[in-house]
Design an enzyme around this catalytic site. Structure first.
Site, mmCIF file in Angstrom:
data_model
loop_
_atom_site.group_PDB
_atom_site.id
_atom_site.type_symbol
_atom_site.label_atom_id
_atom_site.label_comp_id
_atom_site.label_asym_id
_atom_site.label_seq_id
_atom_site.Cartn_x
_atom_site.Cartn_y
_atom_site.Cartn_z
ATOM 1 N N ASN B 128 -34.028 45.775 101.860
ATOM 2 C CA ASN B 128 -33.146 45.654 103.029
ATOM 3 C C ASN B 128 -33.809 44.985 104.362
ATOM 4 O OD1 ASN B 128 -31.297 47.617 102.092
ATOM 5 N ND2 ASN B 128 -33.016 49.530 102.216
ATOM 6 N N ARG B 270 -25.626 6.320 77.353
ATOM 7 C CA ARG B 270 -24.447 7.085 77.051
ATOM 8 C C ARG B 270 -23.275 5.740 77.233
ATOM 9 N NH1 ARG B 270 -21.255 10.868 74.458
ATOM 10 N NH2 ARG B 270 -19.509 11.320 75.657
ATOM 11 N N ILE B 339 -22.870 13.426 85.727
ATOM 12 C CA ILE B 339 -23.219 12.333 84.739
ATOM 13 C C ILE B 339 -23.153 12.647 83.358
ATOM 14 C CG2 ILE B 339 -24.710 10.381 84.430
ATOM 15 C CD1 ILE B 339 -25.039 10.192 87.345
ATOM 16 N N GLU B 365 -38.066 31.609 100.704
ATOM 17 C CA GLU B 365 -38.734 31.132 102.030
ATOM 18 C C GLU B 365 -37.900 30.855 103.429
ATOM 19 O OE1 GLU B 365 -42.531 29.565 101.947
ATOM 20 O OE2 GLU B 365 -42.903 29.899 99.733
ATOM 21 N N SER B 368 -31.043 28.514 103.798
ATOM 22 C CA SER B 368 -30.820 27.408 104.693
ATOM 23 C C SER B 368 -30.158 27.916 105.956
ATOM 24 C CB SER B 368 -29.593 26.367 103.774
ATOM 25 O OG SER B 368 -30.377 25.820 102.856
#
Lengths: 260, 381
Positions: B128, B270, B339, B365, B368
């Protein structure tokens, strides 16, 4: 065992080599430089021999000031001492010249030694001349391109790679041995080793201090031109029914590639 | 200005890269799939000194600067976030708080082991109390000259391996004069009665690193186990997080670099419409943006390290670096999967793991959102 290992700073094998426009040299800016991978096997081998039999390992590079980074790396791996022979012409492509510098070092500055270790060749120039030349000039036995090295008393024996087989030779020490891939698995530098290397001074010896006259030691080889290898052509496609394809393939291998 | 790394830092960088590619890369996929913590790789990283980087030599550490530590984490994360996480948590949240806040007796007891083969957890987050660290419910109550700890912690890295010595536990020890909660940290050993650390599984991200829940039921500790002084717990945690953010930022830069390199290589191999897809501007421009953002993130991170190594205030820049690097890795891994196309969705190709491992960086940590809060608050300073 007193071991000297001769090492060279070379472009990282993963670097893309670019040739300076209209000049016979590669562009060094932006290239990543490393300890020559074959020399790394030589250093590792020296350290393993020292760990088993005692003695000291000294690494030596003929090169510019920039070579101190690879010498520091060797110290970080565990070499006892490092020496830089300062040469303003580190990439002369003249193997005999470099061999003469090393010989002069061995005669005047090295003191006693039991083993001289080299990588079998440097990547980049790939001339593979120095170990054999140093051995000849010093009149020492040599084992080149070795995948195994054993030291027993005052004798050494090596396994050499030869075409389709390997050859075992033995010789008295001191001797010259050059390392091939497979000789060992080089260790990673520990942080402890890196910090210990930081505290070690690397003495710099000039060519003059070795008793070499700058004029006499001028490179005898001049590189006239450098070209990138041609771009690889697309493979040829053959089409048709299986029997016909086999015929075409055999014809190609026999008449054009001339392998059967 | 000088952007050159020192000779030692270059050797370190090459050594860690070499180690990561030879020792970690071949096992990365299997460990991830099995959600397995590798004791073998961890011990090898201990032997190389990865857990002793900034600790001074007198405690068995290397006494290196912070940038060197960051380079190690970055290079590990370029190959595998999980091993990078074990090292980052081991340094920033394990040995560092013991060194910075511990007394001489505690340093001597724990540090030699924490630099050579043992881990320590950092128990801050609770079920919590996430972003709101003020919601901490774990308590420490004085009784008969002892402290009795009760509560639980969650998402604690390195806290329940076989080589974990214990964890730092932040607990409420009373009320301050201004009416706010008073926090104190305790060093709690793994075998203390009533203390239980349990590994958490079925993770989407960082699968082969160790993440734990900790349960504390009438756990007895003494004043000797207190980290620093009573009431310093909140400050200790904030300061440790400032340091820890640099390591998370390094994981963002390293992870983005790894995903970018994979995408660049793939774009050259590719072929579609008769040529390598990297030859199409639509792909080439993606790669240009990725490389540019990674470079910017790396510069921001190294500058924050430079500030710290030079004794200057770095909290704002650490938060910026953590925020930016995490989000750069988000964009880079997103485009890397793009990609790769359909193959990018398959775990046998490397970008899927980078994509999953990135997700933690925007949360751990300090989310954002919290980073933006930290930065915004410092803008007025």
């Amino acid at each position: 065992m007193n071991i000297f290992v001769f090492v060279k700073r070379v472009p990282d094998t993963e670097s893309k080599i670019k040739i300076a426009h209209n000049e016979a040299r590669i562009i060094e800016e932006g290239l990543n430089f490393v300890l020559n991978p074959y020399d790394e096997y030589a250093v590792e081998e020296a350290l393993q021999i020292r760990e088993a039999k005692g003695g000291t390992v000294t690494v030596v590079s003929v090169g510019s000031d920039a070579a101190t980074t690879i010498l520091k790396k060797c110290l970080a791996m565990g070499a006892d001492e490092a020496v830089l022979i300062k040469d303003d012409n580190p990439e002369s492509y003249d193997g005999l010249r470099t061999a003469r510098i090393i010989v002069q070092f061995l005669k005047n500055k090295a003191g006693d030694y039991d083993l001289l270790l080299f990588g079998k060749q440097s990547v980049g120039a790939d001339n593979a001349q120095i170990p054999a030349m140093v051995a000849e000039l010093m009149d020492l036995p040599q084992g080149n391109v070795v995948t195994s090295l054993e030291i027993e008393g005052s004798k050494g024996s090596v396994l050499r790679e030869i075409e389709g087989a390997s050859e075992k030779i033995s010789f008295p020490l001191p001797a010259v041995v050059s390392a091939q891939k497979g000789l060992n698995e080089p260790r990673y530098e520990t942080l402890k080793g890196i910090m210990a290397a930081k505290k070690k001074e690397i003495p710099v010896i000039s060519l003059e201090e070795l008793g070499l006259d700058k004029e006499a030691i001028k490179p005898q080889i001049s590189v006239l031109k450098m070209e990138s290898p041609p771009e690889r052509q697309a493979g040829r496609k053959i089409e048709g029914e299986p029997q016909d394809l086999a015929k075409q393939l055999v014809q190609f291998l026999h008449e054009e590639a001339k392998v059967i | 200005m000088d952007f050159n790394l020192s000779e030692e830092q270059i050797i370190l960088q090459q050594s860690v890269r070499n180690f990561a590619e030879k020792e970690i890369l071949p096992k990365r996929e299997e460990l991830d799939e099995k959600e397995e913590f590798s004791y073998e790789i961890t011990q090898k990283m201990f032997d190389l000194g990865f857990f002793a980087i900034v600790i001074p030599e007198e405690y068995g550490g290397m006494g290196m600067d912070y940038l060197s530590y960051i380079l190690v984490v970055e290079e590990l994360a370029r190959v595998d976030a999980c091993q990078a996480a074990t090292v980052a948590a081991g340094n920033s949240l394990g040995s560092a708080p013991v060194y910075y806040y511990g007394n001489e007796k505690q340093r001597k007891e724990f540090l030699p082991e924490l630099v050579s083969g043992k881990l320590f957890g950092f128990g801050l987050t609770e079920p919590n109390a996430g972003s709101d660290a003020g919601g901490t419910q774990t308590t420490a109550v004085q009784k008969d000259g002892k402290w009795i700890l009760n509560g639980s912690k969650i998402f604690i890295t390195n806290a329940s391996t076989e080589i974990t010595l214990g964890s730092i536990i932040q607990a409420v020890t009373g009320e301050r004069e201004d009416g706010k909660k008073e926090y104190t940290c305790f060093l709690v050993r793994q075998n203390t009665p009533g203390y239980k650390a349990v590994p958490m599984h079925k993770k989407m991200t960082w699968r082969s690193s160790n993440t734990s829940e900790i349960y504390l039921e009438d756990v007895e500790v003494t004043d000797d186990d207190m980290l620093g002084k009573r009431g310093e717990g909140f400050h200790q945690m904030l300061e440790s997080l400032d340091n820890g953010r640099l390591a998370i930022a390094a994981m963002g830069v390293g992870g983005a670099q790894g995903a970018f390199e994979a995408a660049l290589k793939y774009s050259q191999e590719r072929k579609q419409f008769g040529r390598p897809i990297g030859k199409f501007q639509v792909i080439a421009f993606k790669l240009a943006d990725m490389a540019t953002e990674i470079e910017a993130a790396r510069n921001l991170l190294y500058k924050a390290c430079w500030l710290k190594d030079n004794g200057k205030s770095f909290g704002k820049e650490a938060a910026m670096a953590k925020l930016y690097s995490s989000e750069v890795m988000k964009r880079v891994t997103h485009e890397a999967v793009q990609i790769y196309g359909g193959y990018g969705l398959m775990e046998e190709y490397p970008v899927a793991k980078f994509y999953r491992d990135q997700r933690l960086l925007e949360i751990g940590e300090g989310t954002s959102e919290i980073q933006r809060l930290v930065i915004a608050r410092k803008l007025g300073d």
